[in-house]
Design an enzyme around this catalytic site. Structure first.
Site, mmCIF file in Angstrom:
data_model
loop_
_atom_site.group_PDB
_atom_site.id
_atom_site.type_symbol
_atom_site.label_atom_id
_atom_site.label_comp_id
_atom_site.label_asym_id
_atom_site.label_seq_id
_atom_site.Cartn_x
_atom_site.Cartn_y
_atom_site.Cartn_z
ATOM 1 N N GLU A 184 0.822 -1.210 0.000
ATOM 2 C CA GLU A 184 0.000 0.000 0.000
ATOM 3 C C GLU A 184 0.855 1.259 0.000
ATOM 4 O OE1 GLU A 184 -2.973 0.192 -0.680
ATOM 5 O OE2 GLU A 184 -3.659 -1.861 -0.422
ATOM 6 N N TYR A 225 -6.282 6.854 3.835
ATOM 7 C CA TYR A 225 -6.486 5.792 2.863
ATOM 8 C C TYR A 225 -5.757 4.520 3.256
ATOM 9 C CZ TYR A 225 -5.553 2.558 -0.751
ATOM 10 O OH TYR A 225 -5.401 1.369 -1.403
ATOM 11 N N ASP A 266 -9.721 5.547 -2.372
ATOM 12 C CA ASP A 266 -8.557 5.983 -3.133
ATOM 13 C C ASP A 266 -9.044 6.680 -4.399
ATOM 14 O OD1 ASP A 266 -9.497 3.840 -4.628
ATOM 15 O OD2 ASP A 266 -7.509 3.487 -5.463
ATOM 16 N N CYS A 315 -13.342 1.655 -15.422
ATOM 17 C CA CYS A 315 -13.797 3.032 -15.184
ATOM 18 C C CYS A 315 -12.577 3.929 -15.008
ATOM 19 C CB CYS A 315 -14.678 3.071 -13.941
ATOM 20 S SG CYS A 315 -15.575 4.617 -13.711
ATOM 21 N N CYS A 361 -17.080 1.989 -20.810
ATOM 22 C CA CYS A 361 -18.394 1.850 -20.182
ATOM 23 C C CYS A 361 -19.147 0.617 -20.679
ATOM 24 C CB CYS A 361 -19.222 3.106 -20.420
ATOM 25 S SG CYS A 361 -18.498 4.599 -19.687
ATOM 26 N N CYS A 409 -18.658 -2.251 -18.401
ATOM 27 C CA CYS A 409 -18.830 -1.987 -16.964
ATOM 28 C C CYS A 409 -20.058 -2.695 -16.396
ATOM 29 C CB CYS A 409 -18.955 -0.487 -16.724
ATOM 30 S SG CYS A 409 -19.085 -0.070 -14.969
ATOM 31 N N CYS A 456 -25.383 3.529 -13.941
ATOM 32 C CA CYS A 456 -24.423 4.620 -13.714
ATOM 33 C C CYS A 456 -25.039 5.986 -14.038
ATOM 34 C CB CYS A 456 -23.184 4.409 -14.570
ATOM 35 S SG CYS A 456 -21.981 5.753 -14.457
#
Length: 335
Positions: A45, A128, A146, A201, A208, A211, A217
DNA sequence: AAGCCGGGGGA
DNA sequence: TCCCCAGGCTT
């Protein structure tokens, strides 16, 4: 008490769409594998803070092979830590990661703490990363926000092309409202939304048609309107900045052990040219001084006429050539 | 809230 | 060339 957070999409349907998409399309990233230690997750991370996955992967493997536990890293020489960090960028992260390891060793019995609150206290661990470690290393329920998650939720739920520059309370409340109640499910949701942002995305050219949320959306339904903050969103400059000069100097310091002459580093900071020829001739010296100030380099003052043997003193605080060691030539190296 | 802190690869 | 990337810290 969370008035603006009432869901606009069906929770169960949305969760199911993302979770099943993730099951089918997730990348096989090494830190996602079972039995990855909490420390290894934390290291991933920190490395992933502003550095793309593709560059982190090999560095993460080498890092964990060399320093498998916090105690291992805490005992490592700073110069070796900075060399292992190599070109991941923002080398101060490497210093903080080692400090983080020392705190874990000294105050947490060598084990990565589990609560977001304790994680947040560690050097280099912000909101985060604390949430990500709690979720991905310990399976805890946490709001992981994030840049990917912010973009996906901003589009799907709020119809925004891109999330606003500053993360606001409303945005956090909205993300919390969509977090599955079940802990195990919340972890999969977090990593699933993140992966969706990374693979589908995306910021530049979202796909799209691929997705799982294309049917609901808000941004897609509105015809993918442009980003209203596009004008105010200014990207950080790079060419000619102090950051670029620092990076060039750090590359030279990493490349060779031992003390480096100041003139060599100033020339490197100027991109190989004469520093005096720069638009801002003071930049290389400023960059070098800031590296010393940040603990990324140390300076030593040698007697110019004593064969370089007599050490006048070292300092982690003095700026480049700014003190009065007369007859002393500053040299620098990694800490 | 704003500025600063690296570096590279894909579009 | 431009732009973005699993942010954090300081002022």
């Amino acid at each position: 008490m969370v008035p603006s957070a009432s869901p606009v999409l069906d929770l169960t349907e949305t969760h199911e769409a993302v979770l099943s998409w993730y099951d089918a399309h997730a990348r096989d990233l090494p830190w996602r594998r079972p039995r990855t230690s909490a420390w290894a997750v934390l290291v991933s991370e920190v490395m992933l803070q502003q550095t793309p996955v593709s560059r982190v992967e090999p560095a993460w493997r080498a890092w964990l092979a060399r320093w498998p536990t916090p105690a291992d890293l805490a005992a490592a020489p700073t110069a070796e830590v900075l060399r292992a960090w190599d070109r991941l960028g923002y080398p101060r992260r490497a210093l903080r990661l080692r400090e983080c390891a020392a705190v874990i060793r000294d105050r947490h019995g060598g084990r990565v703490p589990q609560s977001e609150e304790e994680l947040r206290e560690l050097p280099g661990i912000g909101t985060y990363t604390a949430a990500a470690v709690a979720a991905f290393a310990y399976g805890r329920r946490a709001v992981v926000l994030d840049t990917n998650v912010r973009r996906v939720l901003g589009r799907a739920l709020a119809g925004q092309a891109l999330p606003p520059p500053a993360l606001g309370r409303d945005e956090r409340d909205r993300a919390a409202a969509y977090l599955p109640a079940d802990a195990a499910r919340s972890v999969r949701w977090n990593v699933g939304v993140m992966e969706l942002g990374a693979l589908v995305c995306t910021a530049r050219a979202p796909r799209c048609e691929a997705c799982p949320l294309r049917g609901s959306c808000a941004w897609l339904r509105a015809g993918r309107p442009a980003d209203p903050h596009a004008a105010t969103r200014r990207r950080q400059a790079w060419h000619g900045t102090d950051r670029q000069a620092r990076g060039r100097i750090m590359a030279v310091l990493r490349a060779r052990d031992g003390w480096h002459a100041e003139a060599d580093l100033l020339r490197a900071g100027a991109g190989g040219a004469d520093p005096a020829a720069l638009t801002d001739p003071t930049q290389p010296a400023r960059a070098l001084a800031s590296l010393v100030s940040d603990g990324l380099a140390v300076v030593r003052y040698d007697q110019q006429h004593a064969g370089g043997e007599h050490e006048r003193g070292t300092s982690g605080v003095q700026g480049a050539g700014e003190c009065n060691h007369d007859g002393a030539a500053p040299t620098y190296r990694l800490p």
